[in-house]
Design an enzyme around this catalytic site. Structure first.
Site, mmCIF file in Angstrom:
data_model
loop_
_atom_site.group_PDB
_atom_site.id
_atom_site.type_symbol
_atom_site.label_atom_id
_atom_site.label_comp_id
_atom_site.label_asym_id
_atom_site.label_seq_id
_atom_site.Cartn_x
_atom_site.Cartn_y
_atom_site.Cartn_z
ATOM 1 N N ASP A 30 0.866 -1.183 0.000
ATOM 2 C CA ASP A 30 0.000 0.000 0.000
ATOM 3 C C ASP A 30 0.897 1.225 0.000
ATOM 4 O OD1 ASP A 30 -3.248 0.294 0.928
ATOM 5 O OD2 ASP A 30 -2.005 2.099 0.961
ATOM 6 N N LEU A 153 -17.309 -9.952 -1.831
ATOM 7 C CA LEU A 153 -17.470 -9.879 -0.369
ATOM 8 C C LEU A 153 -18.251 -8.636 0.052
ATOM 9 C CD1 LEU A 153 -15.322 -7.573 0.817
ATOM 10 C CD2 LEU A 153 -13.700 -9.394 0.390
ATOM 11 N N GLU A 155 -18.929 -5.902 3.172
ATOM 12 C CA GLU A 155 -18.308 -5.411 4.405
ATOM 13 C C GLU A 155 -19.136 -5.919 5.585
ATOM 14 O OE1 GLU A 155 -17.562 -1.190 4.335
ATOM 15 O OE2 GLU A 155 -16.881 -1.332 2.277
ATOM 16 N N ASN A 208 -23.940 -6.418 -8.950
ATOM 17 C CA ASN A 208 -24.206 -5.291 -8.042
ATOM 18 C C ASN A 208 -25.414 -4.478 -8.517
ATOM 19 O OD1 ASN A 208 -22.237 -5.973 -6.278
ATOM 20 N ND2 ASN A 208 -20.915 -4.216 -6.635
ATOM 21 N N LEU A 250 -34.090 -7.762 0.111
ATOM 22 C CA LEU A 250 -35.448 -7.233 0.011
ATOM 23 C C LEU A 250 -35.803 -6.468 1.279
ATOM 24 C CD1 LEU A 250 -37.435 -10.171 -1.699
ATOM 25 C CD2 LEU A 250 -36.769 -7.976 -2.701
ATOM 26 N N CYS A 260 -19.876 0.701 -2.841
ATOM 27 C CA CYS A 260 -20.016 -0.032 -4.108
ATOM 28 C C CYS A 260 -21.282 0.281 -4.901
ATOM 29 C CB CYS A 260 -19.928 -1.530 -3.832
ATOM 30 S SG CYS A 260 -18.276 -2.001 -3.317
ATOM 31 N N LYS A 263 -21.762 3.781 -6.707
ATOM 32 C CA LYS A 263 -20.856 4.068 -7.835
ATOM 33 C C LYS A 263 -20.985 3.005 -8.934
ATOM 34 C CE LYS A 263 -16.521 1.971 -6.263
ATOM 35 N NZ LYS A 263 -16.595 0.758 -7.088
#
Ligand code: UDX
Ligand code: UDX
Length: 447
Positions: A30, A153, A155, A208, A250, A260, A263
């Site tokens: 990183d 995955l 969060e 998504n 639902l 996520c 965007k």
């Protein structure tokens, strides 16, 4: 296998930890020095259940290491994962600048054949983009392959989702390359799907976008439920019992947030337009989602009246439970909007308060337990469905409030319990329990 993961955010760090736990030799890279220093000392930059324990045991066993040196990570590895952020650009497209930077860095250090894997969520065609950058910037005549291996995955349950995925998708240029990557996942015994690179990239976006569609769909159903006096939680249960529909995603509420869905839906719309293939369903999904908070605010204003100096207790700040992530958390929009009209706040979140502070007005108070938010409150607003809120002794809270009124943006309490306890209770897609004197939120409709 020797693995390098570049980007130690929610996705990269969990991915690296899980690969190490499966017995691989993992270097996590990183460019944020502070983050890397903390990780070397097993201090997690994010809250994710089970992550710290997993990183600790792999640090102790020497299977995971952290560095800011991309060259070191790349040279040591057979497979290099790109897991840096891919935020939305102003026009809704995906900002690939971090991916581009990292691809250039990989190109500089590539010293033998490697598989470079896109783990970040990226629009279809990004595999070609990364390949072209590697090709243009590599210093030696070295072969490589670019693969798409999207991450699904969530969060808050990221470790479990990574260890027990519904499927593993590998988009590779040929079968051999796909098979090498599959080796990494073999211990998981999860269903595997091998595709071309474009299809793998589309699978992630389409998944998504579809999940976001389910959420906007049920939220629109909730609006009708409010108008006719039906209960959206029962409707969702009835719908979800049909296997073809499925129970998950639902839950009506304040709309989808996080890093996520907002965007990715915009990016999918952007991609559709770019290829002259409009996607009106998705336009409506986004529009429906954007209407959730204004609608909720309207109800609060209609019931509470003048907001000047009204005191609100807030339960939950994070965009969803079991995370400290505040990206696109609905609490931020709601609190800031009510505060502008003079409302005061005391908030409680089990994990996210520190991350929330810079995003909220300075005079917001923070409580050390959920009961404190009830003191002298004109109303409580529930923004996040943390499990611990379900078990609260609500009668203790009621007695401390100026008005026993709860706006529940996540439908966490049964209506009959709230009625029995004497609360005024306004939730989503369910009958509003209000004192006689207060006008109903939505005028009753004769059906
Ligand atoms: C991930 C995915 O990568 C993204 O595509 C998906 O849509 C959401 O989940 P996330 O893990 O949440 O992103 O990103 P973030 O928490 O922002 O972490 C990215 C990390 O990459 C940061 O730690 C950042 O310091 C690091 N980074 C960024 C680099 O190491 N190098 C860079 O050039 C840019
Ligand atoms: C999502 C995807 O689920 C995951 O597969 C992908 O890899 C990353 O994006 P995440 O954003 O972590 O994961 O959380 P998720 O549980 O999907 O929730 C996203 C948003 O939708 C949250 O704001 C949540 O409150 C909302 N949501 C979710 C609902 O409003 N109703 C639901 O029924 C489910």
């Amino acid at each position: 296998m020797n693995v390098c993961v570049i980007g130690t955010g929610y996705v990269g760090l969990v991915t690296g930890a899980v690969f190490a736990d499966l017995g691989n030799d993992v270097v996590c890279v990183d460019n944020n020095e502070e983050k890397v220093e903390k990780l070397k000392n097993c201090i997690m930059p994010i809250y994710e259940p089970g992550l710290e324990e997993m990183v600790r045991r792999n640090l102790e066993d020497g299977r995971i290491s952290f560095t800011t040196n991309t060259g070191e990570g790349v040279r040591r590895s057979d497979v290099v994962f790109i897991a840096v952020g891919t935020p939305a650009a102003d026009d809704g497209s995906t900002d690939l600048s971090y991916v581009e930077t990292v691809a250039r860095e990989i190109a500089q250090h590539i010293d033998r054949y490697k598989i470079v894997v896109n783990k970040s969520t990226v629009p279809p065609g990004t595999g070609d983009f990364v390949r072209s950058i590697l090709e243009a910037n590599k210093r030696r005549r070295i072969d490589f392959d670019v693969v798409s291996n999207p991450e699904f995955l969530k969060e808050g349950s990221a470790i479990k989702d990574s260890l027990e995925p519904d499927r593993i998708v590998i988009g590779a240029p040929c079968q051999n390359v796909a098979m090498s990557l599959l080796e990494l996942y073999a211990p998981l015994e999860a269903p595997m799907l091998i595709t071309d690179v474009y299809s793998a990239e589309m699978i992630k976006y389409a998944s998504n976008a579809f999940l976001a569609t389910k959420i906007s769909f049920i939220n629109s159903v909730a609006n009708i439920c409010e108008a006719i006096g039906a209960d959206v939680t029962l409707v969702a249960k009835g719908m979800g019992s049909d296997k073809r529909i499925g129970k998950e995603f639902l839950m009506a509420g304040l709309g989808y947030g996080g890093s996520c869905f907002p965007k990715d839906t915009l990016s999918m719309i952007h991609t559709a337009r770019k290829f002259q293939q409009p996607f009106p369903i998705l336009d409506a999904v986004v529009e429906t989602n954007e209407d959730r908070v204004p609608r909720f605010l309207e109800r609060i204003r209609a019931i509470v009246g003048d907001l000047k100096d009204k005191r609100f207790g807030v339960l939950g700040l994070a965009f969803k439970p079991d995370t400290d992530d505040m990206r696109d958390a609905k609490s931020v929009e709601i609190i800031n909007s009510l505060a502008e009209a003079g409302a005061k706040f005391r908030c409680y979140d089990p994990i996210a308060m520190e991350n929330a502070k810079p995003l909220l007005p300075d005079d917001v108070e923070y409580a050390s337990n959920p009961y404190e938010v009830a003191e002298d409150a004109d109303a409580i607003i529930i923004m996040t469905e943390w499990k611990e809120f379900r078990g609260l002794k609500l009668e203790n809270m009621r007695d401390k409030m100026r008005r026993p009124l709860i706006f529940d943006g996540r439908n966490i309490y049964p209506l009959d319990r709230m009625e029995r306890l004497g609360f005024e209770y306004v939730s989503i897609g369910r009958k509003a329990l209000l004192a006689q004197a207060t006008a109903p939120v939505v005028a009753p409709v004769t059906v």
